[in-house]
Motif scaffolding. Structure first.
Motif, PDB file in Angstrom:
ATOM      1  N   TRP A  31     -40.685 -15.467  51.691  1.00 43.85           N
ATOM      2  CA  TRP A  31     -40.796 -17.002  52.471  1.00 43.85           C
ATOM      3  C   TRP A  31     -42.082 -17.321  53.109  1.00 43.85           C
ATOM      4  CZ3 TRP A  31     -35.912 -19.404  51.513  1.00 43.85           C
ATOM      5  CH2 TRP A  31     -35.789 -18.950  51.227  1.00 43.85           C
ATOM      6  N   THR A  32     -42.816 -15.784  53.444  1.00 42.46           N
ATOM      7  CA  THR A  32     -44.151 -16.640  53.894  1.00 42.46           C
ATOM      8  C   THR A  32     -45.041 -17.194  52.969  1.00 42.46           C
ATOM      9  OG1 THR A  32     -43.611 -14.546  55.080  1.00 42.46           O
ATOM     10  CG2 THR A  32     -45.941 -15.036  55.067  1.00 42.46           C
ATOM     11  N   PHE A  33     -45.184 -17.066  52.076  1.00 43.17           N
ATOM     12  CA  PHE A  33     -45.923 -17.426  50.996  1.00 43.17           C
ATOM     13  C   PHE A  33     -45.394 -19.124  51.188  1.00 43.17           C
ATOM     14  CE2 PHE A  33     -46.817 -19.780  47.027  1.00 43.17           C
ATOM     15  CZ  PHE A  33     -48.250 -19.835  47.133  1.00 43.17           C
ATOM     16  N   LEU A  34     -43.353 -19.892  51.046  1.00 43.68           N
ATOM     17  CA  LEU A  34     -44.084 -21.217  51.329  1.00 43.68           C
ATOM     18  C   LEU A  34     -44.252 -21.625  52.558  1.00 43.68           C
ATOM     19  CD1 LEU A  34     -42.079 -23.169  51.153  1.00 43.68           C
ATOM     20  CD2 LEU A  34     -39.974 -22.309  51.063  1.00 43.68           C
ATOM     21  N   GLU A  35     -44.202 -20.921  53.718  1.00 39.48           N
ATOM     22  CA  GLU A  35     -44.338 -21.418  54.770  1.00 39.48           C
ATOM     23  C   GLU A  35     -45.769 -21.208  54.828  1.00 39.48           C
ATOM     24  OE1 GLU A  35     -42.926 -17.850  57.534  1.00 39.48           O
ATOM     25  OE2 GLU A  35     -41.001 -18.648  57.399  1.00 39.48           O
ATOM     26  N   LYS A  36     -47.097 -20.590  54.220  1.00 41.17           N
ATOM     27  CA  LYS A  36     -48.047 -20.931  54.440  1.00 41.17           C
ATOM     28  C   LYS A  36     -48.297 -22.423  53.257  1.00 41.17           C
ATOM     29  CE  LYS A  36     -49.351 -15.862  55.501  1.00 41.17           C
ATOM     30  NZ  LYS A  36     -50.140 -14.914  54.899  1.00 41.17           N
ATOM     31  N   ASP A  37     -47.700 -22.383  52.184  1.00 41.25           N
ATOM     32  CA  ASP A  37     -47.442 -23.438  51.452  1.00 41.25           C
ATOM     33  C   ASP A  37     -47.857 -24.461  51.742  1.00 41.25           C
ATOM     34  OD1 ASP A  37     -48.413 -24.728  48.346  1.00 41.25           O
ATOM     35  OD2 ASP A  37     -46.454 -25.215  48.934  1.00 41.25           O
ATOM     36  N   LEU A  38     -46.448 -24.809  52.912  1.00 44.48           N
ATOM     37  CA  LEU A  38     -46.324 -25.583  54.153  1.00 44.48           C
ATOM     38  C   LEU A  38     -46.910 -26.483  54.581  1.00 44.48           C
ATOM     39  CD1 LEU A  38     -41.837 -25.356  54.441  1.00 44.48           C
ATOM     40  CD2 LEU A  38     -43.555 -26.959  52.674  1.00 44.48           C
ATOM     41  N   GLU A  39     -47.752 -25.116  55.426  1.00 45.03           N
ATOM     42  CA  GLU A  39     -48.594 -25.492  56.489  1.00 45.03           C
ATOM     43  C   GLU A  39     -49.668 -25.732  55.642  1.00 45.03           C
ATOM     44  OE1 GLU A  39     -50.996 -22.907  59.900  1.00 45.03           O
ATOM     45  OE2 GLU A  39     -49.060 -21.679  58.893  1.00 45.03           O
ATOM     46  N   SER A  40     -50.271 -25.339  55.013  1.00 45.49           N
ATOM     47  CA  SER A  40     -51.462 -26.217  54.141  1.00 45.49           C
ATOM     48  C   SER A  40     -51.380 -27.194  53.675  1.00 45.49           C
ATOM     49  CB  SER A  40     -52.632 -25.180  53.702  1.00 45.49           C
ATOM     50  OG  SER A  40     -51.522 -25.212  52.181  1.00 45.49           O
ATOM     51  N   ASN A  41     -50.010 -27.485  52.846  1.00 43.17           N
ATOM     52  CA  ASN A  41     -50.198 -28.966  52.016  1.00 43.17           C
ATOM     53  C   ASN A  41     -49.612 -29.969  52.498  1.00 43.17           C
ATOM     54  OD1 ASN A  41     -51.677 -27.836  50.129  1.00 43.17           O
ATOM     55  ND2 ASN A  41     -49.517 -26.600  49.426  1.00 43.17           N
ATOM     56  N   LYS A  42     -48.860 -29.572  53.398  1.00 42.15           N
ATOM     57  CA  LYS A  42     -47.705 -30.527  54.306  1.00 42.15           C
ATOM     58  C   LYS A  42     -47.251 -31.377  53.010  1.00 42.15           C
ATOM     59  CE  LYS A  42     -49.095 -29.970  58.060  1.00 42.15           C
ATOM     60  NZ  LYS A  42     -48.325 -28.847  59.399  1.00 42.15           N
ATOM     61  N   SER A  43     -46.276 -30.475  51.942  1.00 39.81           N
ATOM     62  CA  SER A  43     -45.479 -31.395  50.973  1.00 39.81           C
ATOM     63  C   SER A  43     -44.262 -29.985  50.928  1.00 39.81           C
ATOM     64  CB  SER A  43     -46.816 -31.189  49.509  1.00 39.81           C
ATOM     65  OG  SER A  43     -45.909 -31.273  48.466  1.00 39.81           O
ATOM     66  N   SER A  44     -42.821 -31.087  50.003  1.00 45.17           N
ATOM     67  CA  SER A  44     -41.997 -30.808  49.539  1.00 45.17           C
ATOM     68  C   SER A  44     -41.967 -30.545  48.139  1.00 45.17           C
ATOM     69  CB  SER A  44     -40.909 -31.561  49.948  1.00 45.17           C
ATOM     70  OG  SER A  44     -40.920 -32.092  49.730  1.00 45.17           O
ATOM     71  N   GLU A  45     -42.977 -29.940  47.629  1.00 43.92           N
ATOM     72  CA  GLU A  45     -43.642 -30.062  46.616  1.00 43.92           C
ATOM     73  C   GLU A  45     -43.132 -28.393  45.901  1.00 43.92           C
ATOM     74  OE1 GLU A  45     -46.523 -29.755  42.484  1.00 43.92           O
ATOM     75  OE2 GLU A  45     -46.947 -30.066  44.066  1.00 43.92           O
ATOM     76  N   LEU A  46     -43.442 -27.211  46.793  1.00 49.78           N
ATOM     77  CA  LEU A  46     -43.231 -26.071  46.256  1.00 49.78           C
ATOM     78  C   LEU A  46     -41.491 -25.961  46.113  1.00 49.78           C
ATOM     79  CD1 LEU A  46     -43.472 -23.291  45.133  1.00 49.78           C
ATOM     80  CD2 LEU A  46     -44.155 -22.927  48.002  1.00 49.78           C
ATOM     81  N   ILE A  47     -40.909 -26.829  47.634  1.00 47.15           N
ATOM     82  CA  ILE A  47     -39.642 -26.455  47.666  1.00 47.15           C
ATOM     83  C   ILE A  47     -38.594 -27.133  46.318  1.00 47.15           C
ATOM     84  CG2 ILE A  47     -37.014 -27.329  49.362  1.00 47.15           C
ATOM     85  CD1 ILE A  47     -39.222 -26.458  51.760  1.00 47.15           C
ATOM     86  N   SER A  48     -38.490 -28.020  46.182  1.00 50.45           N
ATOM     87  CA  SER A  48     -38.161 -28.743  44.567  1.00 50.45           C
ATOM     88  C   SER A  48     -38.771 -27.907  43.743  1.00 50.45           C
ATOM     89  CB  SER A  48     -39.690 -30.311  45.238  1.00 50.45           C
ATOM     90  OG  SER A  48     -38.528 -30.973  43.732  1.00 50.45           O
ATOM     91  N   ASP A  49     -39.429 -27.878  43.522  1.00 47.18           N
ATOM     92  CA  ASP A  49     -39.785 -26.165  42.747  1.00 47.18           C
ATOM     93  C   ASP A  49     -38.835 -25.343  42.093  1.00 47.18           C
ATOM     94  OD1 ASP A  49     -41.878 -27.916  40.963  1.00 47.18           O
ATOM     95  OD2 ASP A  49     -43.324 -26.345  41.877  1.00 47.18           O
ATOM     96  N   ILE A  50     -39.124 -24.777  44.045  1.00 42.58           N
ATOM     97  CA  ILE A  50     -38.034 -23.306  43.752  1.00 42.58           C
ATOM     98  C   ILE A  50     -36.694 -23.797  43.679  1.00 42.58           C
ATOM     99  CG2 ILE A  50     -36.670 -21.731  46.046  1.00 42.58           C
ATOM    100  CD1 ILE A  50     -39.867 -22.555  47.075  1.00 42.58           C
ATOM    101  N   LEU A  51     -36.279 -25.470  43.916  1.00 37.72           N
ATOM    102  CA  LEU A  51     -34.894 -25.493  44.088  1.00 37.72           C
ATOM    103  C   LEU A  51     -34.442 -25.670  42.431  1.00 37.72           C
ATOM    104  CD1 LEU A  51     -32.428 -26.879  46.041  1.00 37.72           C
ATOM    105  CD2 LEU A  51     -33.706 -28.617  45.734  1.00 37.72           C
ATOM    106  N   LYS A  52     -35.321 -26.024  41.353  1.00 39.27           N
ATOM    107  CA  LYS A  52     -35.032 -26.247  40.109  1.00 39.27           C
ATOM    108  C   LYS A  52     -34.585 -24.881  39.370  1.00 39.27           C
ATOM    109  CE  LYS A  52     -37.500 -30.654  39.973  1.00 39.27           C
ATOM    110  NZ  LYS A  52     -39.074 -31.172  40.094  1.00 39.27           N
ATOM    111  N   GLN A  53     -36.203 -24.287  39.300  1.00 40.41           N
ATOM    112  CA  GLN A  53     -35.701 -22.586  39.261  1.00 40.41           C
ATOM    113  C   GLN A  53     -34.062 -21.951  40.317  1.00 40.41           C
ATOM    114  OE1 GLN A  53     -37.415 -21.760  37.510  1.00 40.41           O
ATOM    115  NE2 GLN A  53     -38.114 -23.750  36.740  1.00 40.41           N
TER     116      GLN A  53
END
Length: 318
Positions: A31-53
């Motif tokens: 989860w930490t990686f996801l939280e850092k990604d959201l904080e720096s990119n302000k984008s839901s792209e990684l969450i979308s990718d996680i959902l697809k996988q």
């Protein structure tokens, strides 16, 4: 995105996917990686990718983890998304789908193999069900499967007998990855045997496939020398069969019978929950004239599971 960042993201997505399909404890996810990604990119792209996988992956449509588990997983994703970016419609659609679904006493767990395939198993959502612990996958079975992937030559072209196969994780992994000539799954509990047969078929293994696969009822107290000789076994394995002092004696007698019929390679993998029970097993082996070596080499980490427990793998011989 730099190459190293892309690789890290790919690895994180695989971690999420492997943990989700194995129904790992949610605290073990990255989860930490996801939280850092959201904080720096302000984008839901990684969450979308996680959902697809995970929830939207074809494997989840075919062999879904339990309804309760998917609810909890999606809730964790929503919690992170709400704190970091714009709402993602597909995330809420996925939650709405599982909220309306009925939970059952059984679910599917899928374990991803290095080749990219998956071993999918029907399991009980309860650790103890119908009076047996054999309807779930335990750590020693996962460890044994990882050991097998590191030692494929032990199984290639051989007839393998597995004692106490449970739901079939170790054996199906070996059949799919190690090219045995013949594989005999065995257990004695009627409900376990039925689930085992279902899981073997679920993964495309039958008596007409290569390897040739069979599921046999085997009561350790009444197995005969003729039955063992008929199998013609080259390699014998068992995982998590040394947990009850009441069955250790019959197990040792069966192992003694097997070793007297021929000279197969025999490997027993155990989670040492009760040192007294495990020590008693080793003492009974010694009394029966059976020696053992502890396999000390580390195994490759393939499957997500709790590695805190002491797991020991031994090779038996006369």
């Amino acid at each position: 995105m730099e190459l190293s960042e892309q690789k890290q993201k790919t690895d994180i997505l695989r971690d999420f996917q492997a943990s989700f399909f194995a129904m790992s404890r949610l605290v073990s996810f990255p989860w930490t990686f996801l939280e850092k990604d959201l904080e720096s990119n302000k984008s839901s792209e990684l969450i979308s990718d996680i959902l697809k996988q995970t929830c939207l992956h074809s494997l989840s449509q075919k062999f879904p983890p339990s309804v309760r588990y998917r609810k909890l997983f999606l809730s964790e994703l929503i919690k992170r998304e709400a704190a970091g970016c714009e709402p993602l419609d597909e995330l809420y659609d996925a939650l709405a789908e599982v909220v309306g679904a009925e939970d059952t006493t059984e679910c599917y767990k899928s374990y991803l193999l290095p080749c990219g395939d998956a071993v999918s198993l029907q399991e009980s959502v309860a650790l103890i069900s119908e009076g047996t612990t054999g309807l779930v996958t335990w750590e020693a079975a996962l460890y044994l499967a990882e050991w097998a992937l590191d030692h494929r030559h032990t199984f290639t072209g051989r007839t393998v007998l597995e004692l106490g196969s449970g739901v079939g994780l170790s054996g199906i992994t070996i059949c799919r990855s190690c090219s045995p000539d013949r594989y005999v799954f065995s257990d004695c509990h009627p409900r376990v045997l039925q689930t085992l047969r279902d899981n073997v078929r679920l993964n495309g293994l039958t008596e007409d496939t290569s390897p040739m696969v069979s599921v046999q009822e085997m009561d350790w107290t009444s197995t005969t020398e003729e039955q063992i000789r008929r199998i013609g076994v080259d390699t014998v394995i068992a995982a998590d069969v040394v947990y009850d002092p009441d069955v250790v004696e019959s197990l040792v007698e069966l192992l003694s019978l097997i070793l007297s019929c021929s000279s197969p390679d025999v490997f027993i993998c155990s989670t040492v929950r009760n040192p007294e029970t495990y020590g008693g097993f080793k003492q009974q082996l010694e009394s029966a004239g059976i020696s053992h070596d502890v396999m000390t080499a580390a195994v490759s980490h393939v499957f997500p599971y709790n590695r805190v427990s002491t797991i020991e793998m031994i090779k038996l011989y006369r």
